[in-house]
Design a protein around this motif. Structure first.
Motif, PDB file in Angstrom:
ATOM      1  N   VAL A 197      25.809   6.052  -6.597  1.00  0.00           N
ATOM      2  CA  VAL A 197      26.008   4.937  -7.815  1.00  0.00           C
ATOM      3  C   VAL A 197      27.243   4.155  -7.440  1.00  0.00           C
ATOM      4  O   VAL A 197      27.684   3.521  -8.206  1.00  0.00           O
ATOM      5  N   GLY A 198      27.662   4.437  -6.227  1.00  0.00           N
ATOM      6  CA  GLY A 198      28.918   3.509  -5.689  1.00  0.00           C
ATOM      7  C   GLY A 198      30.259   4.052  -5.944  1.00  0.00           C
ATOM      8  O   GLY A 198      31.177   3.306  -5.721  1.00  0.00           O
ATOM      9  N   GLY A 199      30.265   5.325  -6.254  1.00  0.00           N
ATOM     10  CA  GLY A 199      31.665   6.037  -6.176  1.00  0.00           C
ATOM     11  C   GLY A 199      32.177   6.392  -5.045  1.00  0.00           C
ATOM     12  O   GLY A 199      31.494   6.527  -3.861  1.00  0.00           O
ATOM     13  N   THR A 200      33.610   6.377  -4.963  1.00  0.00           N
ATOM     14  CA  THR A 200      34.040   6.786  -3.682  1.00  0.00           C
ATOM     15  C   THR A 200      35.156   7.841  -3.760  1.00  0.00           C
ATOM     16  O   THR A 200      35.848   8.179  -4.752  1.00  0.00           O
ATOM     17  N   LEU A 201      35.038   8.712  -2.785  1.00  0.00           N
ATOM     18  CA  LEU A 201      35.822   9.963  -2.827  1.00  0.00           C
ATOM     19  C   LEU A 201      37.291  10.133  -2.420  1.00  0.00           C
ATOM     20  O   LEU A 201      37.315   9.062  -1.201  1.00  0.00           O
ATOM     21  N   ALA A 202      38.141  10.445  -2.668  1.00  0.00           N
ATOM     22  CA  ALA A 202      39.581  10.224  -2.259  1.00  0.00           C
ATOM     23  C   ALA A 202      40.162  11.461  -1.089  1.00  0.00           C
ATOM     24  O   ALA A 202      40.940  11.410  -0.370  1.00  0.00           O
ATOM     25  N   ASN A 203      38.944  12.535  -1.195  1.00  0.00           N
ATOM     26  CA  ASN A 203      39.346  13.456  -0.175  1.00  0.00           C
ATOM     27  C   ASN A 203      39.352  12.998   1.291  1.00  0.00           C
ATOM     28  O   ASN A 203      38.477  11.684   1.554  1.00  0.00           O
ATOM     29  N   PRO A 204      40.010  13.454   2.185  1.00  0.00           N
ATOM     30  CA  PRO A 204      40.193  13.049   3.713  1.00  0.00           C
ATOM     31  C   PRO A 204      38.649  13.168   4.037  1.00  0.00           C
ATOM     32  O   PRO A 204      37.913  14.186   3.949  1.00  0.00           O
ATOM     33  N   ASP A 205      38.228  12.072   4.838  1.00  0.00           N
ATOM     34  CA  ASP A 205      36.980  12.028   5.509  1.00  0.00           C
ATOM     35  C   ASP A 205      35.798  11.888   4.470  1.00  0.00           C
ATOM     36  O   ASP A 205      34.646  12.009   4.941  1.00  0.00           O
ATOM     37  N   GLY A 206      36.282  11.831   3.213  1.00  0.00           N
ATOM     38  CA  GLY A 206      35.218  11.863   2.174  1.00  0.00           C
ATOM     39  C   GLY A 206      34.338  13.221   1.964  1.00  0.00           C
ATOM     40  O   GLY A 206      33.203  13.225   1.550  1.00  0.00           O
ATOM     41  N   LYS A 207      35.248  14.196   2.303  1.00  0.00           N
ATOM     42  CA  LYS A 207      34.508  15.644   2.214  1.00  0.00           C
ATOM     43  C   LYS A 207      35.231  16.564   0.987  1.00  0.00           C
ATOM     44  O   LYS A 207      36.475  16.504   1.057  1.00  0.00           O
ATOM     45  N   THR A 208      34.461  17.048   0.597  1.00  0.00           N
ATOM     46  CA  THR A 208      34.913  17.895  -0.513  1.00  0.00           C
ATOM     47  C   THR A 208      35.998  18.940  -0.163  1.00  0.00           C
ATOM     48  O   THR A 208      35.645  19.470   1.171  1.00  0.00           O
ATOM     49  N   THR A 209      36.915  19.291  -0.800  1.00  0.00           N
ATOM     50  CA  THR A 209      37.897  20.460  -0.513  1.00  0.00           C
ATOM     51  C   THR A 209      37.681  21.527  -1.105  1.00  0.00           C
ATOM     52  O   THR A 209      37.440  21.668  -2.343  1.00  0.00           O
ATOM     53  N   PHE A 210      37.146  22.757  -0.144  1.00  0.00           N
ATOM     54  CA  PHE A 210      36.728  23.908  -0.828  1.00  0.00           C
ATOM     55  C   PHE A 210      37.762  25.034  -0.515  1.00  0.00           C
ATOM     56  O   PHE A 210      38.519  25.151   0.392  1.00  0.00           O
ATOM     57  N   THR A 211      38.232  25.778  -1.617  1.00  0.00           N
ATOM     58  CA  THR A 211      39.173  26.760  -1.556  1.00  0.00           C
ATOM     59  C   THR A 211      38.558  28.273  -1.664  1.00  0.00           C
ATOM     60  O   THR A 211      37.526  28.443  -1.878  1.00  0.00           O
ATOM     61  N   PRO A 212      39.574  28.947  -0.746  1.00  0.00           N
ATOM     62  CA  PRO A 212      38.751  30.180  -0.409  1.00  0.00           C
ATOM     63  C   PRO A 212      38.460  31.082  -1.712  1.00  0.00           C
ATOM     64  O   PRO A 212      39.238  31.037  -2.454  1.00  0.00           O
ATOM     65  N   PHE A 213      37.239  31.733  -1.551  1.00  0.00           N
ATOM     66  CA  PHE A 213      36.732  32.525  -2.849  1.00  0.00           C
ATOM     67  C   PHE A 213      36.653  34.078  -2.245  1.00  0.00           C
ATOM     68  O   PHE A 213      35.876  34.058  -1.335  1.00  0.00           O
ATOM     69  N   PRO A 214      36.968  34.949  -3.294  1.00  0.00           N
ATOM     70  CA  PRO A 214      37.871  34.890  -4.443  1.00  0.00           C
ATOM     71  C   PRO A 214      39.234  34.600  -4.341  1.00  0.00           C
ATOM     72  O   PRO A 214      39.922  35.400  -5.387  1.00  0.00           O
ATOM     73  N   THR A 215      39.631  34.869  -3.279  1.00  0.00           N
ATOM     74  CA  THR A 215      41.228  35.012  -3.064  1.00  0.00           C
ATOM     75  C   THR A 215      42.048  33.966  -3.502  1.00  0.00           C
ATOM     76  O   THR A 215      43.367  34.163  -3.651  1.00  0.00           O
ATOM     77  N   THR A 216      41.556  32.460  -3.755  1.00  0.00           N
ATOM     78  CA  THR A 216      42.659  31.514  -4.170  1.00  0.00           C
ATOM     79  C   THR A 216      43.142  31.799  -5.868  1.00  0.00           C
ATOM     80  O   THR A 216      42.203  31.666  -6.399  1.00  0.00           O
ATOM     81  N   THR A 217      44.275  32.051  -5.762  1.00  0.00           N
ATOM     82  CA  THR A 217      44.860  31.957  -7.155  1.00  0.00           C
ATOM     83  C   THR A 217      45.944  31.117  -7.303  1.00  0.00           C
ATOM     84  O   THR A 217      46.442  30.671  -8.373  1.00  0.00           O
ATOM     85  N   ASN A 218      46.724  30.491  -6.213  1.00  0.00           N
ATOM     86  CA  ASN A 218      47.694  29.455  -6.172  1.00  0.00           C
ATOM     87  C   ASN A 218      46.945  28.140  -5.745  1.00  0.00           C
ATOM     88  O   ASN A 218      46.771  28.062  -4.614  1.00  0.00           O
ATOM     89  N   PHE A 219      47.057  27.349  -6.708  1.00  0.00           N
ATOM     90  CA  PHE A 219      46.421  26.087  -6.249  1.00  0.00           C
ATOM     91  C   PHE A 219      47.474  24.912  -6.036  1.00  0.00           C
ATOM     92  O   PHE A 219      47.143  23.753  -5.830  1.00  0.00           O
ATOM     93  N   THR A 220      48.898  25.210  -6.184  1.00  0.00           N
ATOM     94  CA  THR A 220      49.848  24.187  -5.991  1.00  0.00           C
ATOM     95  C   THR A 220      49.689  23.242  -4.755  1.00  0.00           C
ATOM     96  O   THR A 220      49.934  22.194  -4.782  1.00  0.00           O
ATOM     97  N   PRO A 221      49.552  23.888  -3.652  1.00  0.00           N
ATOM     98  CA  PRO A 221      49.097  23.291  -2.301  1.00  0.00           C
ATOM     99  C   PRO A 221      48.223  22.221  -2.463  1.00  0.00           C
ATOM    100  O   PRO A 221      48.446  21.272  -1.930  1.00  0.00           O
ATOM    101  N   TYR A 222      47.053  22.644  -3.282  1.00  0.00           N
ATOM    102  CA  TYR A 222      46.094  21.694  -3.302  1.00  0.00           C
ATOM    103  C   TYR A 222      46.330  20.567  -4.216  1.00  0.00           C
ATOM    104  O   TYR A 222      45.811  19.208  -3.834  1.00  0.00           O
ATOM    105  N   PHE A 223      47.032  20.637  -5.329  1.00  0.00           N
ATOM    106  CA  PHE A 223      47.502  19.650  -5.916  1.00  0.00           C
ATOM    107  C   PHE A 223      48.438  18.571  -5.273  1.00  0.00           C
ATOM    108  O   PHE A 223      48.369  17.231  -5.602  1.00  0.00           O
ATOM    109  N   ALA A 224      49.080  19.160  -4.491  1.00  0.00           N
ATOM    110  CA  ALA A 224      49.961  18.265  -3.508  1.00  0.00           C
ATOM    111  C   ALA A 224      49.081  17.270  -2.726  1.00  0.00           C
ATOM    112  O   ALA A 224      49.240  16.222  -2.414  1.00  0.00           O
ATOM    113  N   ARG A 225      47.765  18.012  -2.068  1.00  0.00           N
ATOM    114  CA  ARG A 225      46.788  17.219  -1.468  1.00  0.00           C
ATOM    115  C   ARG A 225      46.468  15.821  -2.210  1.00  0.00           C
ATOM    116  O   ARG A 225      46.215  14.873  -1.775  1.00  0.00           O
TER     117      ARG A 225
END
Length: 397
Positions: A197-225
Motif C-alpha cells: 500500500v506504499g508504506g516505507t520501513l525505517a529499518n536499515p535496508d528496509g529489513k525487520t529487526t529481530f531480537t533474540p528469543f527468548p533471551t532478550t529482556t533489555n530493549f534499550t539498545p534497540y530503542f536507540a536504533r
C-alpha cells in the motif's frame, strides 16, 4: 452346597464373556454397553510453563469454560479432557503430543500456542490421522487436511492493520519483533502488506529487526536504533513476558512519544495488567475484544467472569470456539465418532456463531475468514483496557 451343572456353567461363562466383549466394543465405539454415548478423550496441548504460560492457561481455561457450560459434553458424549504442557516450543511439544496421540489415543487435539510447535507436531497428526483444532496462531502449511484453526494465520494481524498505519502515519515505520517462527510470520504479514500500500520501513535496508528469543529482556539498545532511524512510528509483535518488558521500557525510552502499533498480543490479557500505565494509548489489531456488542459475547464474558478475574482474552475465546467446533462436529459424526469422521464433519460446519462475530473456515487454509478490529488502550472505569475504536479488514484466504 449346590453344584452348578457343567452345561449351565458353560452357558453362564459364555454369556459373561459376551457381555465383556460387548462392553469393550461399545467402549471402542464411544458408547456404553447400554447404548448411551460413551466418554471420548480430547487432548489439549498448551504452554503451561515458560514464556507463554499465560497464553497457555487461557487456552486451557477457555476450553474448560465451554465444557463446564455444556454439562461436560461435546456432541452428546462425556469428555475426558487430557491436558499436556507444550512448554516453550517444539522440543517439549513433540513428546507431549506423542503421548496424547499414541498413548492416550485422543480422538482430536486442540490448543498449541507456538507456530513452531504446530509445524513440529504436524507429522504426528498425519501419522495417527487425528485432527487438530488449534486455538492460537499458526504458520502456513502445505497440506492442511487434518489441520483447523479457530484463531488466525500468524501473518494476518499485521496484514489487517497495514492500511490503517499507512493512512495515519506521515513518515516511515520501524518494524521489530522476536526472532522465531511466530515473530517472522507476524512481522512479515505487516511489512509485506505495508509495502503493497506504499508504506516505507525505517529499518536499515528496509529489513525487520529481530531480537533474540527468548533471551532478550533489555530493549534499550534497540530503542536507540529506532531513534537513529528517524522513524515516525513503530510496529511490533511481542507476547507474554517479553511484551511486558518491551512496553515498560518503551514508555521510559527516548522514543516514548512515537506512536506504537502492534499485533494485539502486545497488550492482551494479563500482560496489560502487568504493563499498567506504560501501555496507555497503544494501538493494536485483533480479531476479538471483550467489549464487542453481540449476544454470544455478552454470554461468554458473563460466564468467564463467574470463574475468573478480569475479562476474557482472544486466546480464551478461540479455545472456547474450538470446543464449540468440536461439539458440532462430534454431534454430526454419528453414533461412532472417530478421528476421521470428526475431521470430515468439521469441514461441513459452515458459518459459526462466536463471541467475535460470525465466521467460517476457509476452504483452502482451514483458518477463519473473519473481521479484525482496531483497539486502543484506554481508561475503562478504574482500569485500562483494550477498547475497540474501529473495524479493519475482513481477512481470510
Amino acid at each position: 452346597m449346590s453344584v452348578t451343572p457343567p452345561r449351565r456353567r458353560a452357558r453362564a461363562t459364555a454369556a459373561a464373556l459376551a457381555l465383556v466383549l460387548l462392553a469393550a466394543t461399545a467402549c471402542n465405539r464411544g458408547e456404553s454397553a447400554g447404548g448411551a454415548p460413551g466418554t471420548l478423550k480430547i487432548g489439549l496441548l498448551a504452554s503451561l510453563s515458560g514464556t507463554y504460560q499465560a497464553v497457555g492457561k487461557d487456552l486451557r481455561d477457555g476450553f474448560e469454560l465451554y465444557l463446564s457450560t455444556h454439562d461436560g459434553k461435546l456432541g452428546g458424549h462425556p469428555i475426558d479432557l487430557v491436558v499436556a504442557d507444550e512448554g516453550n516450543g517444539a522440543p517439549t511439544a513433540v513428546p507431549a503430543a506423542t503421548k496424547l496421540l499414541k498413548q492416550d489415543r485422543v480422538v482430536a487435539l486442540t490448543g498449541i500456542v507456538g507456530g513452531g510447535s504446530v509445524a513440529a507436531v504436524y507429522p504426528l497428526l498425519n501419522e495417527t490421522k487425528v485432527p487438530l483444532v488449534g486455538s492460537n496462531g499458526r504458520p502456513e502449511l502445505k497440506e492442511v487436511s487434518r489441520i483447523w484453526h479457530t484463531s488466525y494465520l500468524s501473518d494476518e494481524p499485521g496484514a489487517a492493520i497495514a492500511q490503517h498505519v499507512r493512512d495515519n502515519v506521515k513518515g516511515s515505520v520501524y518494524a521489530i519483533g522476536p526472532d522465531y517462527q511466530g515473530g517472522w510470520d507476524e512481522l512479515r504479514g505487516f511489512t509485506q502488506a505495508f509495502a503493497e500500500v506504499g508504506g516505507t520501513l525505517a529499518n536499515p535496508d528496509g529489513k525487520t529487526t529481530f531480537t533474540p528469543f527468548p533471551t532478550t529482556t533489555n530493549f534499550t539498545p534497540y530503542f536507540a536504533r529506532i531513534k537513529a532511524s528517524g522513524a515516525s512510528a513503530v510496529f511490533t509483535f511481542y507476547a507474554g513476558s517479553a511484551a511486558v518488558d518491551f512496553v515498560k521500557q518503551y514508555a521510559q525510552s527516548e522514543i516514548r512519544d512515537l506512536p506504537l502499533y502492534a499485533a494485539g498480543f502486545l497488550t492482551e490479557g494479563g500482560v496489560l495488567d502487568a504493563q499498567g500505565e506504560a501501555a496507555r494509548d497503544i494501538y493494536s489489531v485483533l480479531n476479538y475484544s471483550p467489549d464487542l456488542d453481540n449476544a454470544e459475547n455478552r454470554a461468554f464474558v458473563a460466564a468467564w467472569k463467574t470463574k475468573h478475574d478480569g475479562s476474557p482474552t482472544t486466546y480464551a475465546m478461540a479455545s472456547y470456539d474450538a470446543a464449540a467446533v468440536l461439539d458440532r462436529a462430534i454431534g454430526a459424526a454419528g453414533d461412532d465418532p472417530t478421528p476421521e469422521s470428526i475431521n470430515e464433519a468439521i469441514g461441513k460446519l459452515g458459518q459459526i456463531t462466536s463471541p467475535r462475530g460470525t465466521w467460517q473456515f476457509s476452504t483452502t487454509t482451514h483458518s477463519p475468514v473473519q473481521k479484525w478490529y482496531l483497539r486502543q488502550v484506554r481508561q475503562d472505569g478504574r482500569a485500562l483496557s483494550n477498547t475497540v475504536v474501529g473495524d479493519l479488514a475482513t481477512v481470510g484466504r
